[in-house]
Design a protein around this motif. Structure first.
Motif, PDB file in Angstrom:
ATOM      1  N   ARG A 232       8.824 -47.482 -31.850  1.00 26.65           N
ATOM      2  CA  ARG A 232       7.483 -48.075 -31.795  1.00 26.65           C
ATOM      3  C   ARG A 232       6.610 -47.411 -30.726  1.00 26.65           C
ATOM      4  O   ARG A 232       5.382 -47.394 -30.846  1.00 26.65           O
ATOM      5  N   ASN A 233       7.251 -46.862 -29.689  1.00 26.80           N
ATOM      6  CA  ASN A 233       6.491 -46.250 -28.598  1.00 26.80           C
ATOM      7  C   ASN A 233       6.076 -44.815 -28.883  1.00 26.80           C
ATOM      8  O   ASN A 233       5.242 -44.265 -28.148  1.00 26.80           O
ATOM      9  N   ILE A 234       6.636 -44.199 -29.925  1.00 29.41           N
ATOM     10  CA  ILE A 234       6.339 -42.791 -30.189  1.00 29.41           C
ATOM     11  C   ILE A 234       4.864 -42.543 -30.463  1.00 29.41           C
ATOM     12  O   ILE A 234       4.280 -41.592 -29.906  1.00 29.41           O
ATOM     13  N   PRO A 235       4.192 -43.349 -31.309  1.00 27.75           N
ATOM     14  CA  PRO A 235       2.764 -43.080 -31.535  1.00 27.75           C
ATOM     15  C   PRO A 235       1.943 -43.081 -30.248  1.00 27.75           C
ATOM     16  O   PRO A 235       1.069 -42.228 -30.058  1.00 27.75           O
ATOM     17  N   ALA A 236       2.224 -44.021 -29.339  1.00 22.94           N
ATOM     18  CA  ALA A 236       1.494 -44.060 -28.071  1.00 22.94           C
ATOM     19  C   ALA A 236       1.814 -42.838 -27.216  1.00 22.94           C
ATOM     20  O   ALA A 236       0.927 -42.268 -26.559  1.00 22.94           O
ATOM     21  N   LEU A 237       3.071 -42.433 -27.213  1.00 20.89           N
ATOM     22  CA  LEU A 237       3.473 -41.245 -26.460  1.00 20.89           C
ATOM     23  C   LEU A 237       2.709 -40.023 -26.940  1.00 20.89           C
ATOM     24  O   LEU A 237       2.163 -39.248 -26.148  1.00 20.89           O
ATOM     25  N   LEU A 238       2.638 -39.845 -28.250  1.00 20.69           N
ATOM     26  CA  LEU A 238       1.966 -38.679 -28.811  1.00 20.69           C
ATOM     27  C   LEU A 238       0.448 -38.764 -28.640  1.00 20.69           C
ATOM     28  O   LEU A 238      -0.224 -37.741 -28.452  1.00 20.69           O
ATOM     29  N   ARG A 239      -0.087 -39.980 -28.680  1.00 17.90           N
ATOM     30  CA  ARG A 239      -1.537 -40.145 -28.499  1.00 17.90           C
ATOM     31  C   ARG A 239      -1.952 -39.845 -27.061  1.00 17.90           C
ATOM     32  O   ARG A 239      -2.975 -39.192 -26.817  1.00 17.90           O
ATOM     33  N   ASP A 240      -1.158 -40.298 -26.093  1.00 12.13           N
ATOM     34  CA  ASP A 240      -1.528 -40.158 -24.692  1.00 12.13           C
ATOM     35  C   ASP A 240      -1.147 -38.797 -24.108  1.00 12.13           C
ATOM     36  O   ASP A 240      -1.715 -38.384 -23.097  1.00 12.13           O
ATOM     37  N   ASP A 241      -0.172 -38.141 -24.695  1.00 12.69           N
ATOM     38  CA  ASP A 241       0.264 -36.841 -24.169  1.00 12.69           C
ATOM     39  C   ASP A 241       0.004 -35.765 -25.227  1.00 12.69           C
ATOM     40  O   ASP A 241       0.879 -35.400 -26.011  1.00 12.69           O
ATOM     41  N   ARG A 242      -1.223 -35.271 -25.238  1.00 13.41           N
ATOM     42  CA  ARG A 242      -1.637 -34.331 -26.273  1.00 13.41           C
ATOM     43  C   ARG A 242      -0.921 -32.983 -26.143  1.00 13.41           C
ATOM     44  O   ARG A 242      -0.713 -32.289 -27.144  1.00 13.41           O
ATOM     45  N   ALA A 243      -0.568 -32.617 -24.914  1.00 18.67           N
ATOM     46  CA  ALA A 243       0.158 -31.355 -24.738  1.00 18.67           C
ATOM     47  C   ALA A 243       1.521 -31.421 -25.425  1.00 18.67           C
ATOM     48  O   ALA A 243       1.947 -30.472 -26.090  1.00 18.67           O
ATOM     49  N   PHE A 244       2.199 -32.552 -25.259  1.00 14.80           N
ATOM     50  CA  PHE A 244       3.499 -32.725 -25.909  1.00 14.80           C
ATOM     51  C   PHE A 244       3.350 -32.727 -27.431  1.00 14.80           C
ATOM     52  O   PHE A 244       4.172 -32.137 -28.150  1.00 14.80           O
ATOM     53  N   LEU A 245       2.299 -33.367 -27.934  1.00 15.27           N
ATOM     54  CA  LEU A 245       2.045 -33.364 -29.376  1.00 15.27           C
ATOM     55  C   LEU A 245       1.825 -31.949 -29.886  1.00 15.27           C
ATOM     56  O   LEU A 245       2.361 -31.565 -30.931  1.00 15.27           O
ATOM     57  N   ARG A 246       1.053 -31.160 -29.144  1.00 12.49           N
ATOM     58  CA  ARG A 246       0.831 -29.764 -29.554  1.00 12.49           C
ATOM     59  C   ARG A 246       2.140 -28.978 -29.548  1.00 12.49           C
ATOM     60  O   ARG A 246       2.393 -28.155 -30.423  1.00 12.49           O
ATOM     61  N   LEU A 247       2.987 -29.249 -28.548  1.00 11.30           N
ATOM     62  CA  LEU A 247       4.287 -28.566 -28.491  1.00 11.30           C
ATOM     63  C   LEU A 247       5.112 -28.882 -29.728  1.00 11.30           C
ATOM     64  O   LEU A 247       5.738 -27.991 -30.321  1.00 11.30           O
ATOM     65  N   ILE A 248       5.136 -30.156 -30.130  1.00 10.44           N
ATOM     66  CA  ILE A 248       5.895 -30.561 -31.308  1.00 10.44           C
ATOM     67  C   ILE A 248       5.388 -29.854 -32.558  1.00 10.44           C
ATOM     68  O   ILE A 248       6.172 -29.312 -33.353  1.00 10.44           O
ATOM     69  N   ILE A 249       4.068 -29.826 -32.731  1.00 13.48           N
ATOM     70  CA  ILE A 249       3.501 -29.181 -33.923  1.00 13.48           C
ATOM     71  C   ILE A 249       3.817 -27.687 -33.927  1.00 13.48           C
ATOM     72  O   ILE A 249       4.164 -27.113 -34.968  1.00 13.48           O
ATOM     73  N   ALA A 250       3.729 -27.069 -32.745  1.00  9.64           N
ATOM     74  CA  ALA A 250       4.044 -25.644 -32.653  1.00  9.64           C
ATOM     75  C   ALA A 250       5.509 -25.379 -32.990  1.00  9.64           C
ATOM     76  O   ALA A 250       5.839 -24.413 -33.701  1.00  9.64           O
ATOM     77  N   LYS A 251       6.411 -26.250 -32.487  1.00 13.48           N
ATOM     78  CA  LYS A 251       7.843 -26.063 -32.749  1.00 13.48           C
ATOM     79  C   LYS A 251       8.163 -26.254 -34.234  1.00 13.48           C
ATOM     80  O   LYS A 251       8.951 -25.490 -34.813  1.00 13.48           O
ATOM     81  N   ILE A 252       7.570 -27.270 -34.852  1.00 12.65           N
ATOM     82  CA  ILE A 252       7.815 -27.502 -36.275  1.00 12.65           C
ATOM     83  C   ILE A 252       7.292 -26.329 -37.106  1.00 12.65           C
ATOM     84  O   ILE A 252       7.975 -25.834 -38.018  1.00 12.65           O
ATOM     85  N   THR A 253       6.096 -25.862 -36.770  1.00 10.97           N
ATOM     86  CA  THR A 253       5.520 -24.739 -37.506  1.00 10.97           C
ATOM     87  C   THR A 253       6.372 -23.484 -37.343  1.00 10.97           C
ATOM     88  O   THR A 253       6.661 -22.783 -38.319  1.00 10.97           O
ATOM     89  N   ALA A 254       6.801 -23.212 -36.109  1.00 11.37           N
ATOM     90  CA  ALA A 254       7.672 -22.056 -35.876  1.00 11.37           C
ATOM     91  C   ALA A 254       8.985 -22.201 -36.637  1.00 11.37           C
ATOM     92  O   ALA A 254       9.539 -21.216 -37.136  1.00 11.37           O
ATOM     93  N   GLY A 255       9.463 -23.452 -36.745  1.00  2.87           N
ATOM     94  CA  GLY A 255      10.719 -23.685 -37.462  1.00  2.87           C
ATOM     95  C   GLY A 255      10.647 -23.328 -38.929  1.00  2.87           C
ATOM     96  O   GLY A 255      11.676 -23.062 -39.567  1.00  2.87           O
ATOM     97  N   PHE A 256       9.444 -23.292 -39.493  1.00  2.00           N
ATOM     98  CA  PHE A 256       9.312 -22.968 -40.909  1.00  2.00           C
ATOM     99  C   PHE A 256       9.493 -21.480 -41.200  1.00  2.00           C
ATOM    100  O   PHE A 256       9.499 -21.084 -42.365  1.00  2.00           O
ATOM    101  N   VAL A 257       9.674 -20.664 -40.155  1.00  2.00           N
ATOM    102  CA  VAL A 257      10.060 -19.272 -40.432  1.00  2.00           C
ATOM    103  C   VAL A 257      11.464 -19.233 -41.030  1.00  2.00           C
ATOM    104  O   VAL A 257      11.844 -18.250 -41.680  1.00  2.00           O
ATOM    105  N   THR A 258      12.243 -20.312 -40.835  1.00  2.00           N
ATOM    106  CA  THR A 258      13.605 -20.341 -41.366  1.00  2.00           C
ATOM    107  C   THR A 258      13.635 -20.532 -42.881  1.00  2.00           C
ATOM    108  O   THR A 258      14.716 -20.505 -43.475  1.00  2.00           O
ATOM    109  N   MET A 259      12.479 -20.738 -43.527  1.00  2.00           N
ATOM    110  CA  MET A 259      12.486 -20.807 -44.977  1.00  2.00           C
ATOM    111  C   MET A 259      12.971 -19.499 -45.588  1.00  2.00           C
ATOM    112  O   MET A 259      13.441 -19.460 -46.728  1.00  2.00           O
ATOM    113  N   ALA A 260      12.878 -18.412 -44.814  1.00  2.00           N
ATOM    114  CA  ALA A 260      13.319 -17.110 -45.313  1.00  2.00           C
ATOM    115  C   ALA A 260      14.679 -16.696 -44.771  1.00  2.00           C
ATOM    116  O   ALA A 260      15.335 -15.821 -45.340  1.00  2.00           O
TER     117      ALA A 260
END
Length: 444
Positions: A232-260
Protein backbone atom coordinates in the motif's frame (compact mmCIF):
# COMPACT_ATOMS: atom_id res chain seq x y z
CA UNK A 1 35.02 16.92 3.82
CA UNK A 2 36.91 16.26 0.57
CA UNK A 3 36.75 13.01 -1.36
CA UNK A 4 40.30 12.08 -0.28
CA UNK A 5 39.52 12.82 3.36
CA UNK A 6 36.37 10.67 3.24
CA UNK A 7 38.36 7.73 1.84
CA UNK A 8 41.08 8.11 4.50
CA UNK A 9 38.47 8.29 7.24
CA UNK A 10 36.83 5.08 6.08
CA UNK A 11 36.70 2.49 8.84
CA UNK A 12 37.14 -1.15 7.86
CA UNK A 13 35.19 -3.69 9.97
CA UNK A 14 37.18 -6.22 11.98
CA UNK A 15 35.95 -9.13 9.83
CA UNK A 16 36.38 -7.23 6.56
CA UNK A 17 39.08 -9.53 5.09
CA UNK A 18 37.23 -12.73 6.00
CA UNK A 19 33.94 -11.45 4.65
CA UNK A 20 35.56 -10.07 1.51
CA UNK A 21 36.94 -13.54 0.70
CA UNK A 22 33.76 -15.41 1.69
CA UNK A 23 31.37 -13.14 -0.22
CA UNK A 24 33.77 -13.01 -3.15
CA UNK A 25 33.95 -16.81 -3.27
CA UNK A 26 30.16 -17.04 -3.21
CA UNK A 27 29.81 -14.55 -6.06
CA UNK A 28 32.60 -16.11 -8.16
CA UNK A 29 31.39 -19.72 -7.87
CA UNK A 30 27.79 -18.63 -8.43
CA UNK A 31 28.91 -16.94 -11.67
CA UNK A 32 30.53 -20.18 -12.83
CA UNK A 33 27.38 -22.15 -12.09
CA UNK A 34 25.19 -19.55 -13.78
CA UNK A 35 27.27 -19.81 -16.96
CA UNK A 36 26.47 -23.53 -17.07
CA UNK A 37 22.71 -22.95 -16.89
CA UNK A 38 22.75 -19.78 -18.96
CA UNK A 39 19.42 -18.93 -20.62
CA UNK A 40 21.40 -17.32 -23.44
CA UNK A 41 23.59 -20.33 -24.37
CA UNK A 42 23.21 -23.76 -22.76
CA UNK A 43 19.45 -23.71 -22.07
CA UNK A 44 18.44 -22.60 -25.61
CA UNK A 45 20.70 -25.27 -27.14
CA UNK A 46 19.30 -27.92 -24.77
CA UNK A 47 15.68 -26.96 -25.49
CA UNK A 48 16.41 -27.02 -29.22
CA UNK A 49 17.97 -30.50 -28.88
CA UNK A 50 14.76 -31.71 -27.23
CA UNK A 51 12.63 -30.25 -30.03
CA UNK A 52 11.38 -27.21 -28.11
CA UNK A 53 10.29 -24.02 -29.88
CA UNK A 54 11.71 -20.48 -29.83
CA UNK A 55 8.72 -19.29 -27.81
CA UNK A 56 9.49 -21.94 -25.16
CA UNK A 57 13.08 -20.69 -25.01
CA UNK A 58 11.73 -17.19 -24.41
CA UNK A 59 9.21 -18.44 -21.85
CA UNK A 60 11.91 -20.24 -19.85
CA UNK A 61 14.13 -17.15 -19.83
CA UNK A 62 11.19 -14.97 -18.77
CA UNK A 63 10.13 -17.38 -16.02
CA UNK A 64 13.70 -17.44 -14.66
CA UNK A 65 13.63 -13.66 -14.43
CA UNK A 66 10.13 -13.53 -12.95
CA UNK A 67 10.83 -16.26 -10.39
CA UNK A 68 13.76 -14.22 -9.13
CA UNK A 69 12.10 -10.80 -9.20
CA UNK A 70 8.47 -11.32 -8.16
CA UNK A 71 9.06 -12.54 -4.55
CA UNK A 72 11.43 -9.68 -3.72
CA UNK A 73 8.94 -7.36 -2.04
CA UNK A 74 7.69 -10.24 0.10
CA UNK A 75 11.31 -11.01 1.00
CA UNK A 76 11.91 -7.34 1.89
CA UNK A 77 9.01 -7.23 4.35
CA UNK A 78 10.00 -10.63 5.78
CA UNK A 79 13.70 -10.07 6.48
CA UNK A 80 13.14 -6.66 8.08
CA UNK A 81 11.69 -8.52 11.09
CA UNK A 82 15.00 -10.14 12.00
CA UNK A 83 18.23 -8.87 13.54
CA UNK A 84 20.33 -11.07 11.26
CA UNK A 85 20.34 -11.86 7.54
CA UNK A 86 22.71 -14.84 7.33
CA UNK A 87 20.34 -17.59 8.65
CA UNK A 88 17.67 -16.74 6.06
CA UNK A 89 20.31 -16.59 3.31
CA UNK A 90 21.72 -20.01 4.16
CA UNK A 91 18.32 -21.72 4.38
CA UNK A 92 17.38 -20.58 0.90
CA UNK A 93 20.84 -21.22 -0.56
CA UNK A 94 21.10 -24.81 0.64
CA UNK A 95 17.55 -25.53 -0.49
CA UNK A 96 17.96 -24.24 -4.03
CA UNK A 97 21.54 -24.80 -5.05
CA UNK A 98 21.58 -28.62 -5.20
CA UNK A 99 18.51 -28.67 -7.51
CA UNK A 100 20.47 -29.12 -10.72
CA UNK A 101 21.90 -32.39 -9.40
CA UNK A 102 18.32 -33.64 -9.44
CA UNK A 103 17.81 -32.28 -12.94
CA UNK A 104 20.99 -33.98 -14.17
CA UNK A 105 19.53 -37.32 -13.06
CA UNK A 106 16.21 -36.50 -14.77
CA UNK A 107 18.09 -35.75 -18.00
CA UNK A 108 19.59 -39.24 -17.97
CA UNK A 109 16.22 -40.86 -17.25
CA UNK A 110 13.87 -38.88 -19.52
CA UNK A 111 15.73 -37.22 -22.40
CA UNK A 112 15.54 -40.01 -24.97
CA UNK A 113 11.92 -41.12 -24.58
CA UNK A 114 10.09 -38.40 -22.64
CA UNK A 115 11.34 -35.11 -24.07
CA UNK A 116 8.19 -33.12 -23.33
CA UNK A 117 8.10 -34.31 -19.72
CA UNK A 118 11.76 -33.34 -19.34
CA UNK A 119 11.03 -29.87 -20.74
CA UNK A 120 8.32 -29.52 -18.10
CA UNK A 121 10.79 -30.58 -15.41
CA UNK A 122 13.28 -28.02 -16.72
CA UNK A 123 10.71 -25.23 -16.33
CA UNK A 124 9.88 -26.38 -12.79
CA UNK A 125 13.52 -26.72 -11.69
CA UNK A 126 14.47 -23.30 -13.08
CA UNK A 127 11.50 -21.65 -11.36
CA UNK A 128 12.29 -23.31 -8.01
CA UNK A 129 15.98 -22.45 -8.28
CA UNK A 130 15.37 -18.77 -8.96
CA UNK A 131 12.66 -18.44 -6.31
CA UNK A 132 15.13 -19.80 -3.77
CA UNK A 133 17.80 -17.44 -5.05
CA UNK A 134 15.42 -14.48 -4.67
CA UNK A 135 15.33 -15.29 -0.94
CA UNK A 136 19.15 -15.22 -0.98
CA UNK A 137 19.83 -12.15 -3.07
CA UNK A 138 17.99 -9.35 -1.27
CA UNK A 139 19.25 -10.14 2.26
CA UNK A 140 22.65 -10.78 0.62
CA UNK A 141 22.68 -7.16 -0.58
CA UNK A 142 21.72 -5.99 2.90
CA UNK A 143 24.53 -8.12 4.34
CA UNK A 144 27.03 -6.64 1.89
CA UNK A 145 25.89 -3.12 2.86
CA UNK A 146 26.98 -3.69 6.50
CA UNK A 147 29.95 -6.02 5.92
CA UNK A 148 31.67 -4.12 3.09
CA UNK A 149 32.19 -0.32 3.10
CA UNK A 150 30.56 1.59 0.22
CA UNK A 151 33.81 2.41 -1.56
CA UNK A 152 34.99 -1.21 -1.38
CA UNK A 153 31.86 -2.87 -2.81
CA UNK A 154 32.76 -2.26 -6.43
CA UNK A 155 36.15 -3.86 -5.79
CA UNK A 156 34.53 -6.92 -4.19
CA UNK A 157 31.91 -7.39 -6.88
CA UNK A 158 34.31 -6.64 -9.71
CA UNK A 159 37.01 -9.02 -8.45
CA UNK A 160 34.55 -11.85 -7.84
CA UNK A 161 32.95 -11.39 -11.26
CA UNK A 162 36.38 -11.40 -12.89
CA UNK A 163 37.36 -14.62 -11.09
CA UNK A 164 34.00 -16.19 -11.90
CA UNK A 165 34.46 -15.15 -15.51
CA UNK A 166 37.91 -16.74 -15.72
CA UNK A 167 36.41 -19.97 -14.41
CA UNK A 168 33.60 -19.58 -16.92
CA UNK A 169 36.07 -19.34 -19.82
CA UNK A 170 37.44 -22.75 -18.86
CA UNK A 171 33.87 -24.02 -18.46
CA UNK A 172 33.06 -22.74 -21.96
CA UNK A 173 35.92 -24.76 -23.41
CA UNK A 174 34.65 -27.82 -21.52
CA UNK A 175 31.11 -27.31 -22.85
CA UNK A 176 32.50 -26.93 -26.36
CA UNK A 177 34.23 -30.30 -25.99
CA UNK A 178 31.27 -32.03 -24.31
CA UNK A 179 28.87 -30.96 -27.08
CA UNK A 180 31.35 -31.54 -29.92
CA UNK A 181 31.45 -34.46 -32.32
CA UNK A 182 34.65 -35.83 -30.74
CA UNK A 183 33.28 -36.00 -27.21
CA UNK A 184 33.19 -39.43 -25.60
CA UNK A 185 29.80 -38.51 -24.13
CA UNK A 186 26.88 -37.98 -26.46
CA UNK A 187 23.37 -36.68 -25.84
CA UNK A 188 21.95 -36.71 -23.18
CA UNK A 189 24.96 -37.59 -21.00
CA UNK A 190 26.83 -34.47 -22.08
CA UNK A 191 24.06 -32.19 -20.86
CA UNK A 192 23.65 -34.18 -17.64
CA UNK A 193 27.35 -33.56 -16.89
CA UNK A 194 26.91 -29.83 -17.59
CA UNK A 195 23.96 -29.50 -15.20
CA UNK A 196 25.71 -31.60 -12.55
CA UNK A 197 28.79 -29.36 -12.70
CA UNK A 198 26.55 -26.31 -12.33
CA UNK A 199 25.24 -27.66 -9.05
CA UNK A 200 28.79 -28.35 -7.82
CA UNK A 201 29.67 -24.70 -8.45
CA UNK A 202 26.51 -23.52 -6.67
CA UNK A 203 27.32 -25.69 -3.63
CA UNK A 204 30.85 -24.23 -3.44
CA UNK A 205 29.18 -20.79 -3.51
CA UNK A 206 26.88 -21.73 -0.62
CA UNK A 207 29.93 -22.94 1.32
CA UNK A 208 31.44 -19.48 0.91
CA UNK A 209 28.25 -17.94 2.29
CA UNK A 210 28.47 -20.20 5.32
CA UNK A 211 31.87 -18.69 6.19
CA UNK A 212 30.61 -15.10 6.38
CA UNK A 213 30.84 -13.48 9.83
CA UNK A 214 27.79 -11.25 10.03
CA UNK A 215 28.22 -7.98 11.96
CA UNK A 216 25.83 -7.59 14.88
CA UNK A 217 23.68 -4.59 15.69
CA UNK A 218 24.17 -3.03 12.25
CA UNK A 219 20.62 -3.13 10.94
CA UNK A 220 18.28 -0.25 11.81
CA UNK A 221 15.90 -0.88 14.68
CA UNK A 222 12.52 -0.07 13.21
CA UNK A 223 9.16 -1.80 13.43
CA UNK A 224 8.82 -3.57 10.06
CA UNK A 225 5.73 -3.12 7.97
CA UNK A 226 3.66 -6.11 6.95
CA UNK A 227 3.63 -7.22 3.32
CA UNK A 228 0.17 -5.73 2.69
CA UNK A 229 1.14 -2.38 4.22
CA UNK A 230 4.37 -2.37 2.23
CA UNK A 231 2.36 -2.82 -0.96
CA UNK A 232 0.00 0.00 0.00
CA UNK A 233 2.94 2.34 0.63
CA UNK A 234 4.55 1.83 -2.79
CA UNK A 235 2.44 4.43 -4.66
CA UNK A 236 3.36 7.09 -2.08
CA UNK A 237 7.02 6.08 -2.22
CA UNK A 238 7.09 6.43 -6.00
CA UNK A 239 5.10 9.68 -5.94
CA UNK A 240 7.34 11.37 -3.36
CA UNK A 241 10.67 10.05 -4.63
CA UNK A 242 10.73 10.87 -8.33
CA UNK A 243 14.41 9.99 -8.70
CA UNK A 244 13.72 6.46 -7.50
CA UNK A 245 10.75 6.21 -9.89
CA UNK A 246 12.96 7.28 -12.79
CA UNK A 247 15.55 4.68 -11.75
CA UNK A 248 12.89 1.95 -11.81
CA UNK A 249 11.64 2.96 -15.27
CA UNK A 250 15.20 3.10 -16.58
CA UNK A 251 16.00 -0.36 -15.15
CA UNK A 252 12.84 -1.92 -16.58
CA UNK A 253 13.47 -0.36 -19.99
CA UNK A 254 17.10 -1.52 -19.98
CA UNK A 255 15.88 -4.98 -18.99
CA UNK A 256 13.95 -5.24 -22.24
CA UNK A 257 17.23 -5.63 -24.13
CA UNK A 258 16.97 -9.24 -22.91
CA UNK A 259 14.15 -9.85 -25.40
CA UNK A 260 16.97 -10.68 -27.82
CA UNK A 261 19.50 -12.32 -25.48
CA UNK A 262 18.06 -15.85 -25.65
CA UNK A 263 18.07 -15.82 -29.45
CA UNK A 264 21.62 -14.90 -30.38
CA UNK A 265 22.71 -18.54 -30.08
CA UNK A 266 19.73 -19.76 -32.12
CA UNK A 267 20.45 -17.06 -34.70
CA UNK A 268 24.08 -18.23 -34.82
CA UNK A 269 23.04 -21.87 -35.40
CA UNK A 270 20.03 -21.40 -37.67
CA UNK A 271 21.04 -18.29 -39.64
CA UNK A 272 24.80 -18.10 -39.16
CA UNK A 273 25.17 -21.87 -39.78
CA UNK A 274 27.34 -22.33 -36.67
CA UNK A 275 27.57 -25.82 -35.16
CA UNK A 276 25.89 -26.66 -31.85
CA UNK A 277 29.35 -27.31 -30.42
CA UNK A 278 30.18 -23.64 -31.05
CA UNK A 279 27.89 -22.94 -28.07
CA UNK A 280 30.93 -23.62 -25.90
CA UNK A 281 32.98 -20.94 -27.68
CA UNK A 282 30.13 -18.48 -27.29
CA UNK A 283 29.98 -19.28 -23.56
CA UNK A 284 33.72 -18.54 -23.34
CA UNK A 285 33.19 -15.23 -25.12
CA UNK A 286 30.30 -14.34 -22.83
CA UNK A 287 32.15 -15.17 -19.64
CA UNK A 288 35.17 -13.24 -20.95
CA UNK A 289 32.71 -10.36 -21.02
CA UNK A 290 31.89 -11.21 -17.41
CA UNK A 291 35.59 -10.81 -16.56
CA UNK A 292 35.62 -7.46 -18.35
CA UNK A 293 32.46 -6.38 -16.52
CA UNK A 294 34.12 -7.23 -13.21
CA UNK A 295 37.20 -5.20 -14.01
CA UNK A 296 34.97 -2.40 -15.29
CA UNK A 297 32.90 -2.48 -12.09
CA UNK A 298 36.02 -2.42 -9.90
CA UNK A 299 37.07 0.86 -11.46
CA UNK A 300 33.81 2.56 -12.38
CA UNK A 301 31.81 1.85 -9.21
CA UNK A 302 34.50 2.94 -6.78
CA UNK A 303 36.04 5.80 -8.78
CA UNK A 304 33.13 7.21 -10.79
CA UNK A 305 30.03 6.06 -8.92
CA UNK A 306 27.01 3.93 -9.86
CA UNK A 307 25.30 6.55 -12.06
CA UNK A 308 28.24 6.67 -14.47
CA UNK A 309 28.14 2.87 -14.59
CA UNK A 310 24.38 2.84 -15.31
CA UNK A 311 24.85 5.12 -18.30
CA UNK A 312 27.81 3.17 -19.63
CA UNK A 313 25.79 -0.06 -19.33
CA UNK A 314 22.95 1.43 -21.38
CA UNK A 315 25.39 2.35 -24.15
CA UNK A 316 26.92 -1.13 -24.18
CA UNK A 317 23.48 -2.77 -24.08
CA UNK A 318 22.72 -1.51 -27.58
CA UNK A 319 25.80 -3.12 -29.16
CA UNK A 320 24.91 -6.89 -29.21
CA UNK A 321 21.51 -6.37 -30.84
CA UNK A 322 22.95 -3.79 -33.23
CA UNK A 323 25.71 -6.24 -34.25
CA UNK A 324 23.21 -9.07 -34.76
CA UNK A 325 21.03 -6.67 -36.76
CA UNK A 326 23.91 -5.96 -39.12
CA UNK A 327 24.49 -9.71 -39.55
CA UNK A 328 20.80 -10.21 -40.35
CA UNK A 329 20.61 -7.35 -42.87
CA UNK A 330 24.04 -7.79 -44.47
CA UNK A 331 25.09 -11.46 -44.15
CA UNK A 332 28.69 -12.04 -45.16
CA UNK A 333 29.56 -8.33 -45.42
CA UNK A 334 31.52 -8.28 -42.16
CA UNK A 335 33.56 -11.36 -43.01
CA UNK A 336 33.90 -14.30 -40.59
CA UNK A 337 30.58 -14.49 -38.76
CA UNK A 338 31.96 -16.58 -35.89
CA UNK A 339 34.23 -13.71 -34.88
CA UNK A 340 31.24 -11.33 -34.94
CA UNK A 341 29.11 -13.70 -32.85
CA UNK A 342 31.92 -14.04 -30.31
CA UNK A 343 32.17 -10.24 -30.12
CA UNK A 344 28.40 -10.07 -29.62
CA UNK A 345 28.58 -12.58 -26.76
CA UNK A 346 31.58 -10.81 -25.22
CA UNK A 347 29.64 -7.53 -24.96
CA UNK A 348 26.52 -9.46 -23.93
CA UNK A 349 28.50 -10.86 -20.99
CA UNK A 350 29.39 -7.34 -19.90
CA UNK A 351 25.80 -6.15 -20.24
CA UNK A 352 24.00 -9.04 -18.51
CA UNK A 353 26.35 -8.73 -15.54
CA UNK A 354 25.80 -4.97 -15.37
CA UNK A 355 21.99 -4.73 -15.54
CA UNK A 356 21.68 -5.22 -11.79
CA UNK A 357 24.52 -3.99 -9.61
CA UNK A 358 24.87 -0.39 -10.86
CA UNK A 359 21.19 0.14 -10.03
CA UNK A 360 21.49 -1.61 -6.65
CA UNK A 361 24.63 0.30 -5.70
CA UNK A 362 22.84 3.55 -6.56
CA UNK A 363 20.13 2.55 -4.08
CA UNK A 364 22.64 1.46 -1.41
CA UNK A 365 24.24 4.90 -1.57
CA UNK A 366 21.00 6.85 -2.07
CA UNK A 367 18.39 5.31 0.24
CA UNK A 368 18.20 5.62 4.04
CA UNK A 369 19.56 2.47 5.69
CA UNK A 370 16.22 1.48 7.23
CA UNK A 371 14.50 1.74 3.83
CA UNK A 372 17.04 -0.16 1.71
CA UNK A 373 15.24 -3.53 1.73
CA UNK A 374 11.97 -1.84 0.71
CA UNK A 375 13.68 0.14 -2.04
CA UNK A 376 15.44 -2.94 -3.41
CA UNK A 377 12.36 -5.12 -3.02
CA UNK A 378 10.24 -2.54 -4.82
CA UNK A 379 12.58 -2.13 -7.78
CA UNK A 380 13.00 -5.88 -8.14
CA UNK A 381 9.30 -6.67 -7.87
CA UNK A 382 8.35 -4.01 -10.42
CA UNK A 383 11.24 -5.13 -12.63
CA UNK A 384 9.46 -8.46 -12.97
CA UNK A 385 7.82 -6.82 -15.97
CA UNK A 386 11.04 -7.70 -17.80
CA UNK A 387 10.10 -11.38 -17.55
CA UNK A 388 7.82 -10.64 -20.50
CA UNK A 389 10.76 -9.54 -22.64
CA UNK A 390 12.17 -12.98 -23.62
CA UNK A 391 8.67 -14.37 -24.20
CA UNK A 392 7.85 -11.37 -26.39
CA UNK A 393 11.13 -11.95 -28.20
CA UNK A 394 10.25 -15.59 -28.86
CA UNK A 395 6.85 -14.69 -30.27
CA UNK A 396 8.41 -12.01 -32.47
CA UNK A 397 11.00 -14.47 -33.80
CA UNK A 398 8.33 -17.05 -34.63
CA UNK A 399 5.82 -14.61 -36.15
CA UNK A 400 7.96 -11.85 -37.66
CA UNK A 401 11.75 -12.20 -37.73
CA UNK A 402 15.01 -12.06 -35.79
CA UNK A 403 15.60 -8.64 -37.35
CA UNK A 404 12.55 -7.10 -35.67
CA UNK A 405 13.65 -8.40 -32.25
CA UNK A 406 17.13 -6.92 -32.66
CA UNK A 407 15.67 -3.53 -33.64
CA UNK A 408 13.39 -3.52 -30.57
CA UNK A 409 16.25 -4.47 -28.21
CA UNK A 410 18.46 -1.69 -29.58
CA UNK A 411 15.65 0.85 -29.11
CA UNK A 412 15.15 -0.28 -25.49
CA UNK A 413 18.82 0.41 -24.69
CA UNK A 414 18.64 3.86 -26.26
CA UNK A 415 15.50 4.83 -24.30
CA UNK A 416 17.06 3.59 -21.03
CA UNK A 417 20.11 5.77 -21.66
CA UNK A 418 17.93 8.86 -22.16
CA UNK A 419 16.06 8.11 -18.91
CA UNK A 420 19.33 7.71 -16.98
CA UNK A 421 20.42 11.21 -17.95
CA UNK A 422 17.86 12.64 -15.51
CA UNK A 423 19.05 10.68 -12.46
CA UNK A 424 20.93 12.46 -9.64
CA UNK A 425 24.43 11.34 -8.76
CA UNK A 426 24.93 9.74 -5.34
CA UNK A 427 28.50 11.02 -5.33
CA UNK A 428 27.55 14.72 -5.61
CA UNK A 429 28.70 16.30 -2.31
CA UNK A 430 26.00 18.99 -2.62
CA UNK A 431 23.24 16.38 -2.87
CA UNK A 432 24.49 13.77 -0.44
CA UNK A 433 25.46 13.52 3.17
CA UNK A 434 27.45 10.50 4.42
CA UNK A 435 26.64 8.65 1.23
CA UNK A 436 22.85 9.10 1.52
CA UNK A 437 20.91 11.49 -0.69
CA UNK A 438 19.35 14.10 1.55
CA UNK A 439 16.35 14.43 -0.76
CA UNK A 440 15.13 10.95 0.19
CA UNK A 441 12.38 11.04 2.79
CA UNK A 442 12.91 8.37 5.42
CA UNK A 443 9.33 8.74 6.49
CA UNK A 444 7.90 7.67 3.10
Amino acid sequence: MSKIQRIRAEHLPISYARNYIALGADSAFFSVGASLISTTTVIPAFVDALGGSASLVGLISGLASGAWLLPQLLVASHIARFDRRKPAILRAAWLGRPLFFIFAILVMLLAENHANLLLGCLVAIICMFYVCDSFVSLPWMDLVSVAIPARRRGRLLGTSQALGGLGGIAIGALVNWLLGANSRWGFPTNYAIIFGLASVAFIFAATGLSAVKEPTGCYPKKQPLGFAQTLRNIPALLRDDRAFLRLIIAKITAGFVTMASSFYVLHAVQVGKMSVASTGLLISAQVAGTVASGLLMSFVQDAKGPLYHIRLTCVLAALPSAGALVLSLFPGVLGESMAIYMAIFFVLGIVLNSLGWPFYNWILEYAPAERRPVYIGTINTLSALTMLAPLAGGLLVENISYTFVFVAATAAAAIALVLSLGLPSTRDPKATENGVDTRVKASV
